[in-house]
Write an enzyme that holds these catalytic residues in place. Structure first.
Site, PDB file in Angstrom:
ATOM      1  N   HIS A 110      14.910  12.678  33.363  1.00 26.86           N
ATOM      2  CA  HIS A 110      13.719  13.520  33.494  1.00 26.86           C
ATOM      3  C   HIS A 110      13.851  14.458  34.682  1.00 26.86           C
ATOM      4  O   HIS A 110      14.479  14.120  35.684  1.00 26.86           O
ATOM      5  CB  HIS A 110      12.445  12.675  33.623  1.00 26.86           C
ATOM      6  CG  HIS A 110      12.489  11.668  34.729  1.00 26.86           C
ATOM      7  ND1 HIS A 110      13.095  10.441  34.589  1.00 26.86           N
ATOM      8  CD2 HIS A 110      12.009  11.696  35.992  1.00 26.86           C
ATOM      9  CE1 HIS A 110      12.983   9.761  35.718  1.00 26.86           C
ATOM     10  NE2 HIS A 110      12.340  10.514  36.596  1.00 26.86           N
ATOM     11  N   HIS A 142      11.472  16.542  37.354  1.00 27.87           N
ATOM     12  CA  HIS A 142      10.147  16.742  37.932  1.00 27.87           C
ATOM     13  C   HIS A 142       9.930  18.243  38.130  1.00 27.87           C
ATOM     14  O   HIS A 142      10.818  18.930  38.658  1.00 27.87           O
ATOM     15  CB  HIS A 142      10.052  16.089  39.314  1.00 27.87           C
ATOM     16  CG  HIS A 142      10.222  14.599  39.304  1.00 27.87           C
ATOM     17  ND1 HIS A 142       9.161  13.736  39.364  1.00 27.87           N
ATOM     18  CD2 HIS A 142      11.326  13.826  39.243  1.00 27.87           C
ATOM     19  CE1 HIS A 142       9.595  12.476  39.356  1.00 27.87           C
ATOM     20  NE2 HIS A 142      10.918  12.507  39.285  1.00 27.87           N
TER      21      HIS A 142
END
Ligand code: 5GP
Length: 143
Positions: free
Chosen positions: A105, A107
């Site tokens: 992922h 941010h």
């Protein structure tokens, strides 16, 4: 040194399968974007590939282009939605680097000069505030 295998039961895999709720801001064939539940700033969003990858170390390189394209799209939308003059894109690989959830992922965090970020994995945000912020980002994305 080889990394542990991808765990199908990590939190983001469960979100992708609809087994856990999330404040979705964007989705396409390859990627999914949703608000971080412990935002470091209002609008803090996570961009993930739909296909399994623990982090960038094991990811199929073909995953990375669509994830970065979505990261750019979300960064622009957050800038517009929160009138943010800057955007931080951050990504951790393995626990020693600060990774807590083992599904790749990125941010995407709005930044306002020297205004301090809240702590990483700090306090859970109010669900109503998350819902409102997700709506702002979806509106900036045009839907
Ligand atoms: P990292 O693995 O990049 O260090 O951090 C994982 C991020 O996922 C943290 O910012 C944390 O707040 C967020 N997070 C952890 N659990 C959940 C969850 O159940 N839902 C959402 N939306 N975010 C989560």
């Amino acid at each position: 040194m080889s990394a542990p295998a991808y765990d199908n039961d990590n939190i983001f895999a469960k979100i992708l399968r609809g087994e856990l709720p999330a404040h979705k801001v964007y989705e396409d064939d390859d990627t999914f974007a949703f608000l971080d539940i412990m935002p470091r700033a209002d609008g803090h969003t996570l961009v993930i590939p739909k296909r399994p990858a623990r982090n960038i170390l094991d990811a199929d390189p073909a995953l990375l282009a669509p994830v970065m394209a979505t990261t750019q799209k979300i960064a622009r939308a957050i800038m517009a939605a929160f009138a943010a003059p800057g955007i931080l894109v951050q990504q951790f690989n393995e626990a020693d680097a600060g990774q807590v959830v083992f599904h790749l992922h990125f941010h995407v965090i709005p930044r306002f000069g020297d205004q301090k970020l809240r702590p990483h994995t700090g306090q859970m945000a109010d669900q109503a505030v998350l819902a409102e912020n997700a709506e702002k980002i979806r509106a900036a994305l045009g839907g």
